[in-house]
Design a protein around this motif. Structure first.
Motif, mmCIF file in Angstrom:
data_model
loop_
_atom_site.group_PDB
_atom_site.id
_atom_site.type_symbol
_atom_site.label_atom_id
_atom_site.label_comp_id
_atom_site.label_asym_id
_atom_site.label_seq_id
_atom_site.Cartn_x
_atom_site.Cartn_y
_atom_site.Cartn_z
ATOM 1 N N TYR A 186 0.834 -1.192 0.000
ATOM 2 C CA TYR A 186 0.000 0.000 0.000
ATOM 3 C C TYR A 186 0.873 1.248 0.000
ATOM 4 N N ALA A 187 2.001 1.199 0.723
ATOM 5 C CA ALA A 187 2.928 2.333 0.746
ATOM 6 C C ALA A 187 3.510 2.574 -0.646
ATOM 7 N N LEU A 188 3.903 1.503 -1.337
ATOM 8 C CA LEU A 188 4.448 1.639 -2.686
ATOM 9 C C LEU A 188 3.382 2.164 -3.643
ATOM 10 N N LEU A 189 2.159 1.704 -3.452
ATOM 11 C CA LEU A 189 1.051 2.191 -4.264
ATOM 12 C C LEU A 189 0.875 3.700 -4.082
ATOM 13 N N THR A 190 1.036 4.165 -2.847
ATOM 14 C CA THR A 190 0.911 5.592 -2.563
ATOM 15 C C THR A 190 2.006 6.388 -3.266
ATOM 16 N N VAL A 191 3.230 5.854 -3.285
ATOM 17 C CA VAL A 191 4.341 6.535 -3.966
ATOM 18 C C VAL A 191 4.082 6.626 -5.467
ATOM 19 N N LEU A 192 3.644 5.527 -6.078
ATOM 20 C CA LEU A 192 3.341 5.542 -7.507
ATOM 21 C C LEU A 192 2.207 6.518 -7.805
ATOM 22 N N ASN A 193 1.232 6.558 -6.919
ATOM 23 C CA ASN A 193 0.119 7.486 -7.075
ATOM 24 C C ASN A 193 0.603 8.937 -7.000
ATOM 25 N N ALA A 194 1.591 9.188 -6.121
ATOM 26 C CA ALA A 194 2.151 10.533 -5.995
ATOM 27 C C ALA A 194 2.795 10.979 -7.309
ATOM 28 N N ILE A 195 3.464 10.053 -8.004
ATOM 29 C CA ILE A 195 4.074 10.406 -9.291
ATOM 30 C C ILE A 195 3.003 10.816 -10.295
ATOM 31 N N LEU A 196 1.904 10.066 -10.325
ATOM 32 C CA LEU A 196 0.827 10.412 -11.245
ATOM 33 C C LEU A 196 0.173 11.743 -10.871
ATOM 34 N N TYR A 197 0.173 12.062 -9.582
ATOM 35 C CA TYR A 197 -0.417 13.325 -9.142
ATOM 36 C C TYR A 197 0.466 14.530 -9.479
ATOM 37 N N VAL B 57 -5.480 21.614 -27.157
ATOM 38 C CA VAL B 57 -5.563 20.171 -27.439
ATOM 39 C C VAL B 57 -4.858 19.375 -26.346
ATOM 40 N N ALA B 58 -3.661 19.812 -25.961
ATOM 41 C CA ALA B 58 -2.909 19.100 -24.923
ATOM 42 C C ALA B 58 -3.654 19.135 -23.597
ATOM 43 N N ALA B 59 -4.264 20.276 -23.267
ATOM 44 C CA ALA B 59 -4.985 20.397 -21.998
ATOM 45 C C ALA B 59 -6.184 19.460 -21.960
ATOM 46 N N LEU B 60 -6.887 19.314 -23.094
ATOM 47 C CA LEU B 60 -8.034 18.397 -23.144
ATOM 48 C C LEU B 60 -7.579 16.951 -22.997
ATOM 49 N N ILE B 61 -6.455 16.616 -23.604
ATOM 50 C CA ILE B 61 -5.922 15.255 -23.434
ATOM 51 C C ILE B 61 -5.528 15.029 -21.983
ATOM 52 N N GLN B 62 -4.837 16.010 -21.396
ATOM 53 C CA GLN B 62 -4.380 15.860 -20.013
ATOM 54 C C GLN B 62 -5.533 15.674 -19.050
ATOM 55 N N VAL B 63 -6.601 16.455 -19.198
ATOM 56 C CA VAL B 63 -7.679 16.392 -18.210
ATOM 57 C C VAL B 63 -8.363 15.029 -18.251
ATOM 58 N N PHE B 64 -8.434 14.398 -19.424
ATOM 59 C CA PHE B 64 -9.024 13.060 -19.464
ATOM 60 C C PHE B 64 -8.082 12.032 -18.831
ATOM 61 N N GLY B 65 -6.772 12.212 -19.003
ATOM 62 C CA GLY B 65 -5.835 11.358 -18.282
ATOM 63 C C GLY B 65 -5.950 11.561 -16.782
ATOM 64 N N GLU B 66 -6.104 12.804 -16.364
ATOM 65 C CA GLU B 66 -6.260 13.127 -14.946
ATOM 66 C C GLU B 66 -7.521 12.481 -14.375
ATOM 67 N N MET B 67 -8.637 12.546 -15.113
ATOM 68 C CA MET B 67 -9.892 11.972 -14.620
ATOM 69 C C MET B 67 -9.823 10.451 -14.571
ATOM 70 N N MET B 68 -9.173 9.844 -15.559
ATOM 71 C CA MET B 68 -9.016 8.386 -15.538
ATOM 72 C C MET B 68 -8.149 7.966 -14.360
ATOM 73 N N HIS B 69 -7.054 8.690 -14.126
ATOM 74 C CA HIS B 69 -6.206 8.381 -12.975
ATOM 75 C C HIS B 69 -6.979 8.541 -11.678
ATOM 76 N N GLY B 70 -7.757 9.634 -11.551
ATOM 77 C CA GLY B 70 -8.515 9.853 -10.326
ATOM 78 C C GLY B 70 -9.481 8.721 -10.037
ATOM 79 N N ALA B 71 -10.223 8.295 -11.058
ATOM 80 C CA ALA B 71 -11.197 7.218 -10.864
ATOM 81 C C ALA B 71 -10.507 5.918 -10.434
ATOM 82 N N GLY B 72 -9.398 5.584 -11.083
ATOM 83 C CA GLY B 72 -8.674 4.372 -10.699
ATOM 84 C C GLY B 72 -8.088 4.465 -9.305
ATOM 85 N N ALA B 73 -7.536 5.637 -8.967
ATOM 86 C CA ALA B 73 -6.903 5.810 -7.663
ATOM 87 C C ALA B 73 -7.921 5.699 -6.535
#
Length: 405
Positions: free
Chosen positions: A211-222, A311-327
């Motif tokens: 769980y600690a390692l998962l938190t570190v990986l999550n921090a990188i995505l954040y 265009v980049a911002a729209l791509i990023q926000v969907f990556g951000e939302m997908m990461h949030g839902a999974g996290a």
């Protein structure tokens, strides 16, 4: 709106409490830097040091305060911490000594971190497991909408640029936390977790290595958060032909997209396997966003640079939302029963770590390395996202073993 708003009952009440204090927080975030420098009279360097110390202390307080929520009851803990947050905000109205300012900001950050842990524990205790990610997505939409509206109120204070205007913002923020405490009082209490038999570990999350390692990986995505708030504005000003206000446009576009689409994106996450797959896809999407952002650094004129950034911002926000839902699904689903408070407090360190590391990472990679830095950052996103799968499966086995007869 029916898709965005949670259903009546505890989810709706949680959203109302979230909306109440996010309005105040949006105004606070928009005005606090100028308040501390113009009104309190602190230098930008001293303010930055105080904020760094405060958020670091607040991050470390999340786990013990989450443990308090497990043992004392998350509703009671959340209401107490909301009141304490309001008290810290009111103290800013009169504190002018730097040591007291640092102390009050540490109190504010601790209460904020603990309040987040207690609210997550409330959600885990009052919402069925298969509904938590959807409700958490709805709460995120509510949060972003409240922050955007609050930032607009803060903009009025910035335009007035007077001490009374800033003081009103801080007072309103304090009132919104008191209102949130009242709203949370309408929820039933989640039964506190019983004491560990035989003097078991008080903070078991500190012994949960997967769980600690998962938190570190999550921090990188954040790191996508300081990318948006710090790295991109610096890149736009120093490395692209786009006008400086584009940084604000991208931020507003991000907030509105989350309000509109976060719930829909979260539908694809229905359990731990789908959370792992969605997070992996988020890594690829964030890599693509970094690649498009890098294109904006070529001298192609302001109009083209603006188009590329959108265009980049729209791509990023969907990556951000997908990461949030999974996290959210991973954070809840891999926590031990009866210990959601301390586990959510620990998992919540991910965004805090990203905020602390963000300034160094963004300035080094994006401003120092330029186009190559964007590719390295995208590679970090992808590597972290793909690594979450095996770590999550290991954490799941540990949870299964702990409940096996």
């Amino acid at each position: 709106m029916p898709r965005i708003l949670p259903q009546p009952g505890p989810p709706r009440v949680l959203a109302q409490a979230q909306l109440a204090n996010s309005l105040g927080d949006g105004a606070f975030y928009a005005t606090s830097a100028l308040f501390f420098t113009r009104i309190v009279g602190l230098s930008a360097t001293r303010v930055g040091l105080a904020l760094t110390i405060g958020w670091c202390v607040g991050m470390l307080a999340g786990v013990p305060l989450g443990h308090l929520a497990d043992r004392w009851g998350p509703r009671r803990t959340a209401r107490l911490l909301a009141v304490c947050t309001a008290s810290a905000l009111l103290a800013f109205l009169v504190v002018r000594s730097y040591p007291l300012f640092v102390l009050m900001f540490c109190l504010y950050a601790c209460c904020q971190g603990g309040l987040t842990s207690a609210r997550q524990a409330l959600l885990a205790g009052l919402v069925d497991a298969d509904e938590r990610t959807r409700v958490r997505a709805q709460l995120q939409s509510t949060l972003n909408g409240g922050l955007a509206l609050g930032a607009g109120l803060g903009g009025v204070a910035l335009a007035l640029d007077s001490e009374p205007a800033y003081l009103v913002v801080f007072a309103v923020d304090a009132v919104t936390f008191l209102l949130a405490a009242l709203v949370l009082g309408r929820l039933p209490e989640v039964p506190p977790a019983p004491a560990e038999p035989g003097g078991g570990p008080r903070l078991e999350v500190l012994r949960d290595r997967p769980y600690a390692l998962l938190t570190v990986l999550n921090a990188i995505l954040y790191l996508n958060m300081p990318l948006l708030s710090l790295g991109l504005p610096l890149w736009i000003v120093e490395r692209s032909d786009a006008p400086a206000p584009m940084a604000a446009v991208v931020l507003v576009l991000n907030m509105l997209s989350v309000v509109a689409f976060q719930v829909r994106v979260a539908r694809q996450v229905t359990g731990l396997p789908t959370a792992v797959r969605t997070t992996a896809r988020a890594g690829w999407v964030l890599l693509a966003a970094c690649g498009v952002y890098a294109l904006s650094g070529f001298s192609t004129g302001a109009a083209v640079a603006v188009g590329v950034l959108v265009v980049a911002a729209l791509i990023q926000v969907f990556g951000e939302m997908m990461h949030g839902a999974g996290a959210w699904e991973l954070g809840f689903g891999l926590a031990r029963d009866g210990k959601q408070g301390q586990y959510q407090g620990f998992f919540g360190m991910g965004p805090q770590i990203a905020r602390m590391l963000g300034p160094v990472v963004m300035t080094t990679l994006l401003i120092g390395w330029g186009t190559a830095g964007w590719l390295v950052l995208g590679g970090l996103f992808l590597l972290a996202a793909l690594s979450i799968g095996p770590v999550a499966r290991r954490a799941e086995r540990r949870v299964t073993d702990s409940v096996a007869p």
